[in-house]
Design a protein around this motif. Structure first.
Motif, PDB file in Angstrom:
ATOM      1  N   ALA A  53       1.941  39.212 -42.021  1.00 11.33           N
ATOM      2  CA  ALA A  53       2.688  37.995 -41.671  1.00 11.33           C
ATOM      3  C   ALA A  53       2.719  37.781 -40.166  1.00 11.33           C
ATOM      4  CB  ALA A  53       4.102  38.077 -42.234  1.00 11.33           C
ATOM      5  N   ARG A  80       9.436  35.008 -43.097  1.00 11.53           N
ATOM      6  CA  ARG A  80       8.489  34.899 -44.208  1.00 11.53           C
ATOM      7  C   ARG A  80       8.686  36.015 -45.234  1.00 11.53           C
ATOM      8  NH1 ARG A  80       6.293  34.474 -48.069  1.00 11.53           N
ATOM      9  NH2 ARG A  80       4.168  33.812 -48.602  1.00 11.53           N
ATOM     10  N   HIS A  87       1.297  34.426 -38.412  1.00 10.59           N
ATOM     11  CA  HIS A  87       2.213  33.513 -37.715  1.00 10.59           C
ATOM     12  C   HIS A  87       2.216  33.694 -36.206  1.00 10.59           C
ATOM     13  CE1 HIS A  87       4.091  31.916 -41.390  1.00 10.59           C
ATOM     14  NE2 HIS A  87       3.970  33.136 -41.881  1.00 10.59           N
ATOM     15  N   ALA A 101       7.453  35.811 -38.815  1.00  7.51           N
ATOM     16  CA  ALA A 101       7.027  36.745 -39.857  1.00  7.51           C
ATOM     17  C   ALA A 101       8.226  37.335 -40.587  1.00  7.51           C
ATOM     18  CB  ALA A 101       6.176  37.858 -39.239  1.00  7.51           C
ATOM     19  N   ARG A 116       3.209  44.005 -45.615  1.00  2.00           N
ATOM     20  CA  ARG A 116       3.384  42.546 -45.720  1.00  2.00           C
ATOM     21  C   ARG A 116       3.805  41.968 -44.368  1.00  2.00           C
ATOM     22  NH1 ARG A 116       6.266  43.383 -51.034  1.00  2.00           N
ATOM     23  NH2 ARG A 116       4.765  42.895 -52.660  1.00  2.00           N
TER      24      ARG A 116
END
Length: 289
Positions: free
Chosen positions: A12, A25, A16, A22, A8
């Motif tokens: 991210a 996030r 970004h 990230a 993930r």
């Protein structure tokens, strides 16, 4: 070893263009995200990103890996959606009170994840002081509240912690110490002081009292941390702030750790007058996992 959070984070960062953005996030600290990225590249034995001063860009190989990571995460989301469709959706409302910095830095990323898992639950957040959190919990007006430094007997779900740090003007005598130098709480509180509270009872004055010390020269007291940083830049005095409140731009400031570290902890607690609702229990269970 790589886990789902690593993948993930990888996506991210690609979305970004920044490890810092990230990290926010996916609900990680910037340092943890940097370490995770380095660990991924070491495990794979290849460089996935090029770190530039203002941008983090994927390499050619990184683009291919990111594409496959998106396929994997998409497949996992499809599995989760299929399971959700096959079971009754949990619905309800959830009211949470929290002070602003903790909401932005620690709670919001977790609530984003909760919204993905439980789209039928509507979450309302209230930005208040720590005293107001306690009052709202006691009055049974909210389901959950974020408290500072919960006691040992408190049934609380930890959210995170951060250290208290000294912030002094760049031209101050304390700022002339070598890189990595520390400052004691006693000598900091003896300086002309900008007392910032953030609307919380835990602040430099209360920390001093706990240590048997007193603020001797408070030049000004402010609620907002940003106001304190501006006043320190102007040379009005020094201050003591939580690490999570530090500004991104620190020109004119020297940030120094305390010689004996002091930290504050955040945790979610439920209203004492009743058993947590199904919605509250779902959030607490997610956080516990």
């Amino acid at each position: 070893m790589m886990n789902l959070m690593h993948w993930r984070l990888l996506v991210a960062v690609a979305d970004h263009g920044s490890i810092t953005a990230a990290a926010e996030r996916v609900g990680m600290t910037q340092s943890a995200a940097s370490q995770a990225m380095a660990s991924m590249e070491a495990t794979l034995g290849a460089q996935l990103f090029i770190r530039e001063p203002r941008k983090t860009l994927p390499t050619a190989l990184g683009l291919s890996v990111i594409e496959q990571a998106r396929v994997m995460l998409g497949a996992l989301q499809a599995i989760r959606s299929r399971v959700d469709e096959a079971r009754p959706m949990l619905r309800g409302n959830l009211r949470i009170a929290c002070f602003p910095q903790v909401l932005a830095k620690f709670l919001s990323p977790r609530l984003q994840r909760f919204a993905q898992l439980y789209p039928g639950i509507e979450v309302t957040t209230l930005e208040v002081t720590d005293n107001e959190v306690t009052a709202l919990l006691d009055a049974d007006l909210i389901d959950l509240g974020v408290v500072l430094n919960p006691g040992p007997g408190c049934q609380a779900t930890p959210l995170g912690r951060d250290n208290w740090l000294a912030v002094v003007p760049a031209r101050h005598a304390l700022a002339q110490r070598a890189a990595g130098a520390t400052v004691s709480l006693a000598e900091l509180l003896e300086q002309p002081f900008v007392l910032a509270t953030g609307g919380c009872t835990a602040n430099a004055r209360s920390l001093g009292v706990d240590a048997g010390l007193a603020l001797r020269d408070v030049r000004v007291q402010v609620r907002e941390w940003s106001s304190a940083f501006s006043l320190v830049r102007e040379g009005v005095g020094v201050t003591l702030v939580p690490e999570s409140t530090l500004p991104a731009q620190r020109q004119g400031l020297r940030v120094m750790p305390l010689s004996v570290p002091i930290h504050r902890e955040f945790a979610l607690v439920s209203a004492p007058a009743r058993t947590p609702s199904a919605a509250a229990s779902a959030l607490l269970a997610m956080l516990a996992d």
